[in-house]
Design a protein around this motif. Sequence first.
Motif, PDB file in Angstrom:
ATOM      1  N   ARG A 280      40.370   0.716  15.066  1.00 53.52           N
ATOM      2  CA  ARG A 280      41.283   1.834  15.256  1.00 53.52           C
ATOM      3  C   ARG A 280      42.695   1.328  15.455  1.00 53.52           C
ATOM      4  NH1 ARG A 280      41.759   6.548  19.883  1.00 53.52           N
ATOM      5  NH2 ARG A 280      43.478   7.575  18.828  1.00 53.52           N
ATOM      6  N   LEU A 281      42.833   0.343  16.348  1.00 52.16           N
ATOM      7  CA  LEU A 281      44.166  -0.176  16.634  1.00 52.16           C
ATOM      8  C   LEU A 281      44.729  -0.847  15.390  1.00 52.16           C
ATOM      9  CD1 LEU A 281      43.833  -1.699  20.185  1.00 52.16           C
ATOM     10  CD2 LEU A 281      45.136   0.306  19.481  1.00 52.16           C
ATOM     11  N   ALA A 282      45.993  -0.565  15.136  1.00 52.36           N
ATOM     12  CA  ALA A 282      46.621  -1.151  13.963  1.00 52.36           C
ATOM     13  C   ALA A 282      46.936  -2.611  14.222  1.00 52.36           C
ATOM     14  CB  ALA A 282      47.891  -0.394  13.636  1.00 52.36           C
ATOM     15  N   ILE A 389      34.207   5.433  14.870  1.00 55.47           N
ATOM     16  CA  ILE A 389      34.111   4.493  13.749  1.00 55.47           C
ATOM     17  C   ILE A 389      34.140   5.271  12.437  1.00 55.47           C
ATOM     18  CG2 ILE A 389      32.613   2.832  12.589  1.00 55.47           C
ATOM     19  CD1 ILE A 389      31.655   1.918  15.334  1.00 55.47           C
ATOM     20  N   ALA A 390      33.390   6.351  12.401  1.00 58.61           N
ATOM     21  CA  ALA A 390      33.334   7.149  11.177  1.00 58.61           C
ATOM     22  C   ALA A 390      34.709   7.708  10.835  1.00 58.61           C
ATOM     23  CB  ALA A 390      32.323   8.277  11.331  1.00 58.61           C
ATOM     24  N   ILE A 391      35.458   8.123  11.844  1.00 60.69           N
ATOM     25  CA  ILE A 391      36.781   8.700  11.576  1.00 60.69           C
ATOM     26  C   ILE A 391      37.702   7.652  10.957  1.00 60.69           C
ATOM     27  CG2 ILE A 391      38.874   9.589  12.656  1.00 60.69           C
ATOM     28  CD1 ILE A 391      37.046  11.001  14.688  1.00 60.69           C
ATOM     29  N   VAL A 423      26.608   5.354   9.389  1.00 61.20           N
ATOM     30  CA  VAL A 423      26.690   4.433  10.520  1.00 61.20           C
ATOM     31  C   VAL A 423      25.594   4.746  11.532  1.00 61.20           C
ATOM     32  CG1 VAL A 423      28.138   3.659  12.423  1.00 61.20           C
ATOM     33  CG2 VAL A 423      29.171   4.100  10.195  1.00 61.20           C
ATOM     34  N   ARG A 424      25.268   6.030  11.646  1.00 60.48           N
ATOM     35  CA  ARG A 424      24.272   6.419  12.624  1.00 60.48           C
ATOM     36  C   ARG A 424      22.861   6.047  12.175  1.00 60.48           C
ATOM     37  NH1 ARG A 424      25.641   9.705  16.756  1.00 60.48           N
ATOM     38  NH2 ARG A 424      27.525  10.415  15.735  1.00 60.48           N
ATOM     39  N   HIS A 425      22.588   6.195  10.885  1.00 59.79           N
ATOM     40  CA  HIS A 425      21.207   5.992  10.416  1.00 59.79           C
ATOM     41  C   HIS A 425      21.150   5.053   9.212  1.00 59.79           C
ATOM     42  CE1 HIS A 425      20.365   9.379  12.993  1.00 59.79           C
ATOM     43  NE2 HIS A 425      21.249  10.099  12.324  1.00 59.79           N
ATOM     44  N   PRO A 426      21.628   3.852   9.346  1.00 57.80           N
ATOM     45  CA  PRO A 426      21.647   2.982   8.164  1.00 57.80           C
ATOM     46  C   PRO A 426      20.251   2.739   7.588  1.00 57.80           C
ATOM     47  CG  PRO A 426      22.144   1.746  10.163  1.00 57.80           C
ATOM     48  CD  PRO A 426      22.138   3.182  10.541  1.00 57.80           C
ATOM     49  N   SER A 427      19.246   2.749   8.451  1.00 59.52           N
ATOM     50  CA  SER A 427      17.916   2.424   7.932  1.00 59.52           C
ATOM     51  C   SER A 427      17.395   3.540   7.039  1.00 59.52           C
ATOM     52  CB  SER A 427      16.944   2.167   9.084  1.00 59.52           C
ATOM     53  OG  SER A 427      16.861   3.330   9.870  1.00 59.52           O
ATOM     54  N   TYR A 428      17.786   4.767   7.341  1.00 60.45           N
ATOM     55  CA  TYR A 428      17.335   5.878   6.502  1.00 60.45           C
ATOM     56  C   TYR A 428      17.917   5.752   5.098  1.00 60.45           C
ATOM     57  CZ  TYR A 428      16.962  10.622   4.666  1.00 60.45           C
ATOM     58  OH  TYR A 428      16.704  11.708   3.872  1.00 60.45           O
ATOM     59  N   PHE A 429      19.169   5.372   5.026  1.00 60.46           N
ATOM     60  CA  PHE A 429      19.835   5.322   3.719  1.00 60.46           C
ATOM     61  C   PHE A 429      19.613   4.007   2.993  1.00 60.46           C
ATOM     62  CE2 PHE A 429      22.340   8.495   5.981  1.00 60.46           C
ATOM     63  CZ  PHE A 429      22.354   9.508   5.037  1.00 60.46           C
ATOM     64  N   PHE A 430      19.598   2.936   3.735  1.00 59.46           N
ATOM     65  CA  PHE A 430      19.667   1.640   3.060  1.00 59.46           C
ATOM     66  C   PHE A 430      18.502   0.721   3.382  1.00 59.46           C
ATOM     67  CE2 PHE A 430      23.987   3.078   4.155  1.00 59.46           C
ATOM     68  CZ  PHE A 430      24.426   3.367   2.882  1.00 59.46           C
ATOM     69  N   GLY A 431      17.606   1.172   4.213  1.00 56.26           N
ATOM     70  CA  GLY A 431      16.480   0.307   4.537  1.00 56.26           C
ATOM     71  C   GLY A 431      16.862  -0.737   5.572  1.00 56.26           C
ATOM     72  N   ASP A 432      16.197  -1.865   5.482  1.00 62.02           N
ATOM     73  CA  ASP A 432      16.339  -2.874   6.521  1.00 62.02           C
ATOM     74  C   ASP A 432      17.740  -3.450   6.585  1.00 62.02           C
ATOM     75  OD1 ASP A 432      13.751  -2.506   7.161  1.00 62.02           O
ATOM     76  OD2 ASP A 432      13.012  -4.096   5.821  1.00 62.02           O
ATOM     77  N   PRO A 433      18.098  -3.942   7.770  1.00 67.00           N
ATOM     78  CA  PRO A 433      19.408  -4.586   7.896  1.00 67.00           C
ATOM     79  C   PRO A 433      19.470  -5.861   7.058  1.00 67.00           C
ATOM     80  CG  PRO A 433      18.139  -4.853   9.922  1.00 67.00           C
ATOM     81  CD  PRO A 433      17.375  -3.903   9.053  1.00 67.00           C
ATOM     82  N   PRO A 434      20.650  -6.218   6.616  1.00 67.51           N
ATOM     83  CA  PRO A 434      20.783  -7.428   5.813  1.00 67.51           C
ATOM     84  C   PRO A 434      20.547  -8.675   6.652  1.00 67.51           C
ATOM     85  CG  PRO A 434      22.944  -6.512   6.321  1.00 67.51           C
ATOM     86  CD  PRO A 434      21.935  -5.543   6.830  1.00 67.51           C
ATOM     87  N   ALA A 435      20.140  -9.733   5.983  1.00 70.43           N
ATOM     88  CA  ALA A 435      19.925 -10.992   6.694  1.00 70.43           C
ATOM     89  C   ALA A 435      21.267 -11.548   7.140  1.00 70.43           C
ATOM     90  CB  ALA A 435      19.237 -11.985   5.769  1.00 70.43           C
ATOM     91  N   LEU A 436      21.276 -12.128   8.324  1.00 68.87           N
ATOM     92  CA  LEU A 436      22.525 -12.673   8.850  1.00 68.87           C
ATOM     93  C   LEU A 436      22.353 -14.166   9.067  1.00 68.87           C
ATOM     94  CD1 LEU A 436      23.340  -9.936  11.500  1.00 68.87           C
ATOM     95  CD2 LEU A 436      24.487 -10.326   9.323  1.00 68.87           C
ATOM     96  N   PRO A 437      23.454 -14.889   9.115  1.00 66.10           N
ATOM     97  CA  PRO A 437      23.365 -16.309   9.424  1.00 66.10           C
ATOM     98  C   PRO A 437      22.722 -16.527  10.794  1.00 66.10           C
ATOM     99  CG  PRO A 437      25.663 -15.593   9.272  1.00 66.10           C
ATOM    100  CD  PRO A 437      24.815 -14.466   8.796  1.00 66.10           C
TER     101      PRO A 437
END
Lengths: 588, 205
Positions: A280-282, A389-391, A423-437
């Motif tokens: 949010r902060l510039a 975050i969505a805004i 942002v609220r329901h990423p699993s519904y739209f995109f499935g599992d979270p991506p693998a991270l380091p």
Amino acid sequence: MAAKHFNRFKQLAGEKLSVREKSDRLTSSLSEAEKKVEEIRSSCQSVIKRLHACNQGSGSTFEKHQKKLPHYALGVSMMESATSMEASVLSNILKEVGQAQLDISSHLTEYEMAMENDIIQNINSILEECKKVDKAKKKLSSARLDMDGTRNRYQSIQDKFSPRAETVKSELDQAISHFEQCQDTYATELFSFLSKERELADLMHKMTVLQITHLKEKLNVLDEILPRLNKTLDVSAERPAFGFCLLDHLKLTERTISYVIEECCLELRRRGMKMEGIFRLAASAAKLKLLKNAFDAASADVSTHDPHTVAGALKQYLRELPDPILTHELHADWVAAAGVANEGERMQQLWSVTQNLAPENRENLRYLMWFLHDLSKYHEHTKMNVNNIAIVIGPNLLWSKNETMQGLVGETALYTRIADCFVRHPSYFFGDPPALPDDLASPDVKEEPPLFSPTNEPSTPVSNEDCDFEQAPTDPGDLEQQDTSSLNKPHALPITTEERPTPPARRNRSIKRQQPQPDASPIPSSPKTPTGRPSRPAPQPPPSRSKARPPPPSPPREKSSPALLKEKPSPPPPFKPKDSSVDEETVL
Amino acid sequence: MDFKNPMRKFKIVFLGEEAVGKTSIITRFMYDTFDSNYQATIGIDFLAKTMYLDDRTVRLQLWDTAGQERFKALVPAYIRDSAIAIVVYDITNSASFDAVDQWIEDVRAERGDDVVIVLTGNKLDLEDRVISTEKGESKAKELNVIFVETSAKSGANIKQLFKRAVLALPSMEIEEEEEEENKKEDIVQVTPVEEEKDQSTVCWC
């Protein structure tokens, strides 16, 4: 005797006459030929002068000639610069183009030498022929002088029968015959030269053919290197990232997640998850520009930048994509889906639109949304709950092609709503979270208790619903919620209502269709249920899941979304909160 | 409210980076409350409030913008017919102060000198100030704008901010004199020079 003299005189006079006549006749027919010869000669001379000027090089041998050509010098300096610098796109390109210039210069040498040997020399030899004509003409005029002199001499003799007269007479005859001979020779030369007219024309034709061949050779050289140049440029990762088409960027860098998105998300996961006002902060404009240019030069070290700058760069990257990550193509579908009042149905429609995204866009979106989802769990530190975050992210995910103030202001609420759902329901739209380091693989947040405090959470759906002014009164939940937020409220309506072009109509339609399903709104605890989610058994996740399934039935959904009827890959799964999103709901 | 005696209306726009307190200043002014929720603004909001100043009243239209970058492109359209621009920065955030020049430049580019600009340093209540009052003052002097420091949270200087802005409107003094004559017309004289000619008036409705 007198008669004999008379006859003789008559004969002489007749002879003289005939010679004169003959010569005059010849002269008049020759003078035309002479005129033509002069024309040819002058055109030869002017052409040859200009032709010489056309040649850029000169020299007896091929090499000497080539070295005098400007293209040769250009090629050589390009090659020199290429070898003197480190290997890079530029050096590769310089090498290719430099070699092409050298090739061009060698073709040019061939061409110019051919011009010299085949055209200019031939024209010169034609001009040589001209000299023969001149020579014959000279001979002819001297024979004429000779003849005329002898004749005068003969005519001055009174006694035509004296022995002297006889001698002069025979001299005169000789001179006349010599003159006639010269005249014939001259005529022969003239006509022989005239036949060169055709030869000269042929040379001009030949010159044109030479030029065509030469230009084609040059073109071939360039045509040949062009694909190699393209390839060199394509393969090179040294391309600006900002403002560059996502698909191309992924293809060229052989990535699945955009360089900027991945770098920024990873860095923010490391250092930005507890920054108040992150996204949010510039950021400082100068630092943002620095980071952006560093990304474009493929030499960004995000770890040296302030997290706000990194977040700002990520937003700017999304905003500067030539086609937004949610794509212009699906703009109308997104807007329509986001405008659906019933939450379950809205989620399903958004899900369907998500399926129509290119896999690359979906993958990047998945990466980004899972990151933001994880970020939202830190809202106690960041003060950035899902809605905030969505805004701030929403308007960077989608925008309309011909952006107007009204359009942007009007549709921003919908973009925000789309982002909110993701942002609220990423699993519904995109499935599992991506693998991270490894260092980020299992963020401790996941084990933390749900963080959504009641004060933050209700504002989320509310501010979304606010924007749907017309529908607000129809949904009892909405009215109850309006006291929670301060400014993003009904008083904002005047602007948006008047000026929003199409979405309201669309939304109204879908709202009407949904009206007859009040039964979908579950659970007596609806006062606390976020508005616009009648189909959703929010508060008690696990037991109500089974209840949740029937309410969002597919028939009305299909009717209400004509856009989706066309191309529906598979029916959207019924929306039901699960995983971590369940936790959030429980807090409600 | 007496609709037959329309008051003069002025559009006030709020500009500044994100999270400097634009919405909070408006909320404090409007409702005299402070919402400690950290809530970003969606797009553009607008509210209206009547302000009673000594012997006269004015109607203010307050336009609140989202500070997000995407909306910066809209600023020209948004400030086009504004009489007052309030440019807000956060005294604890130097980046927000650095951005002030650009915001004021944007306003000047659109409105020239036909606008009252107030530079407002917000969040006086916080202790970790990084932009001193002197710095803000000298910036305001340099840019030839009014300067106020406020706290939306405590309410300090919020009313003064609006009062000073409204009193600085070029037509205010003239209006006092002519108020009686023009009472029934909902018009505003733009400049003192044109005042004498009746036709050169602008309708603010």
